[in-house]
Enzyme design. Structure first.
Site, short mmCIF file in Angstrom:
data_model
loop_
_atom_site.label_atom_id
_atom_site.label_comp_id
_atom_site.label_asym_id
_atom_site.label_seq_id
_atom_site.Cartn_x
_atom_site.Cartn_y
_atom_site.Cartn_z
N HIS A 38 -9.49 1.09 5.15
CA HIS A 38 -8.19 1.28 5.82
C HIS A 38 -8.39 2.26 6.98
CE1 HIS A 38 -4.10 2.53 6.61
NE2 HIS A 38 -3.72 1.41 6.00
N GLU A 94 -6.73 4.65 8.03
CA GLU A 94 -6.49 6.07 7.73
C GLU A 94 -7.71 6.69 7.08
OE1 GLU A 94 -2.78 5.49 5.67
OE2 GLU A 94 -1.84 4.99 7.59
N GLY A 120 2.80 -1.24 4.34
CA GLY A 120 2.77 0.19 4.03
C GLY A 120 4.17 0.70 3.73
N GLY A 121 4.77 1.32 4.73
CA GLY A 121 6.08 1.96 4.58
C GLY A 121 7.11 1.13 3.83
N GLU A 134 -5.38 -5.24 10.77
CA GLU A 134 -4.39 -4.17 10.96
C GLU A 134 -4.67 -3.42 12.25
OE1 GLU A 134 -2.32 -2.89 7.14
OE2 GLU A 134 -4.11 -1.67 7.34
N GLY A 168 2.51 2.09 10.94
CA GLY A 168 3.48 3.18 10.84
C GLY A 168 4.18 3.49 12.15
N ASN A 211 0.86 -1.19 0.00
CA ASN A 211 0.00 0.00 0.00
C ASN A 211 0.90 1.24 0.00
OD1 ASN A 211 -1.80 2.04 0.52
ND2 ASN A 211 -2.38 1.35 2.57
N TRP A 212 0.97 1.90 -1.14
CA TRP A 212 1.87 3.06 -1.27
C TRP A 212 1.29 4.31 -0.60
CZ3 TRP A 212 3.91 3.05 -7.06
CH2 TRP A 212 4.73 1.93 -7.24
N LYS A 213 0.02 4.30 -0.27
CA LYS A 213 -0.64 5.48 0.32
C LYS A 213 -0.45 6.69 -0.60
CE LYS A 213 -0.16 3.25 4.74
NZ LYS A 213 -0.03 3.35 6.19
N SER A 227 3.45 -2.17 10.42
CA SER A 227 4.91 -2.18 10.63
C SER A 227 5.58 -3.48 10.21
CB SER A 227 5.24 -1.83 12.09
OG SER A 227 4.81 -0.53 12.39
P1 PGA Z 1 2.84 0.23 7.73
O1 PGA Z 1 1.38 0.46 7.12
O2 PGA Z 1 3.37 -1.03 7.11
O3 PGA Z 1 3.63 1.45 7.30
O4 PGA Z 1 2.70 0.12 9.19
C1 PGA Z 1 0.50 -0.61 6.96
C2 PGA Z 1 -0.79 -0.13 6.39
O5 PGA Z 1 -1.18 1.02 6.67
O6 PGA Z 1 -1.47 -0.85 5.65
#
Ligand code: PGA
Length: 251
Positions: free
Chosen positions: A94, A96, A232-233, A165, A171, A11-13, A211
């Site tokens: 998600h 966010e 994510g990251g 999640e 993050g 997930n590049w966000k 993470s």
């Molecule tokens: P993260 O994000 O790997 O940076 O913790 C995961 C996600 O938001 O799907």
């Protein structure tokens, strides 16, 4: 039961900033992805989908979808549009989006239905904000799963991927313990089993996200109930993401 193929989703966000960087990142990922053993999906920002889809080696996902196919809905994007731009998956709910865009479980349920009806595979994200000693957070996960899938017919539920999640792990560089991820994945399958029966629920893919990096991927993938990872990251770093994929290929 043997595990299904692992699913690794990046997930590049809201990254990267430019089309040029997106192309180079996708190019890097496509190079390492060469295996029958793992499904790899990249979820870039929607405007990059059409550009990146030329890369036939990768599967793509969107990061959100609306629940109508057309009409007066400024700013929204439909599942058929996303499919035409090359997406075969879509992340829905998600944390966010729940936090910053006001997505509720009811809105998420409609998005999931719209995605499934239009042959996009939804990845429904669920997870608690905080863990409490008494396990009340399981109630939150249960209702996110139940309401999120509530618009689907029984036979459609197996088309959904669930991502566990925990919000506190996203993050934060503080991933969950792998046994807790396993327990949550099992709990999610048991919740779904109440609608579709144990066999169908056990066959579903439940991912862990929060993470994940090249170092801890293995411990999650080794857990019995974890069918893949939502990253994510670390998905923005070709080296890191490739070590996660390599790990899934090894197991
Ligand atoms: P993260 O994000 O790997 O940076 O913790 C995961 C996600 O938001 O799907």
């Amino acid at each position: 039961m043997a595990k299904a193929k692992f699913l690794i989703v990046g997930n590049w966000k809201l990254n990267p900033k430019t089309k040029k960087e997106a192309l180079s990142l996708a190019h890097g990922v496509a190079k390492i992805r060469s295996s029958r053993a793992v499904d790899v999906v990249i979820a870039p920002p929607a405007p990059y989908l059409g550009i990146l889809k030329k890369n036939q080696k990768l599967a793509f996902g969107a990061q959100d979808v609306f629940w109508e196919s057309e009409g007066a809905f400024t700013g929204q994007i439909s599942a058929p549009m996303l499919r035409e731009m090359g997406a075969s998956y879509v992340i829905v709910g998600h944390s966010e989006r729940r936090l910053f865009a006001g997505d509720t479980d009811e809105m998420i349920a409609k998005k999931i239905k719209h995605a499934v009806s239009n042959k996009l595979i939804p990845i429904l994200c669920v997870g608690e904000q905080k863990r409490d000693q008494d396990g009340a957070f399981f109630g939150i996960i249960k209702s996110q799963v139940e309401v999120g899938l509530s618009w689907l017919k029984k036979g459609e539920i197996s088309k959904v991927v669930i991502a566990y999640e925990p919000v506190w792990a996203i993050g934060s560089r503080k991933a969950a313990r792998s046994e807790d991820a396993n327990e949550a994945a099992l709990f999610i399958k048991k919740t779904i089993a109440q609608r579709v029966g144990t066999k169908a629920a056990r066959a579903m893919r439940v991912l862990y996200g929060g993470s994940v990096d090249g170092k801890n991927a293995e411990m999650f993938l080794k857990e019995r109930e974890v069918g893949g990872l939502l990253v994510g990251g670390a998905s923005k770093d070709v080296k890191e993401f490739s070590s996660i994929i390599a790990c899934a290929q090894r197991l």
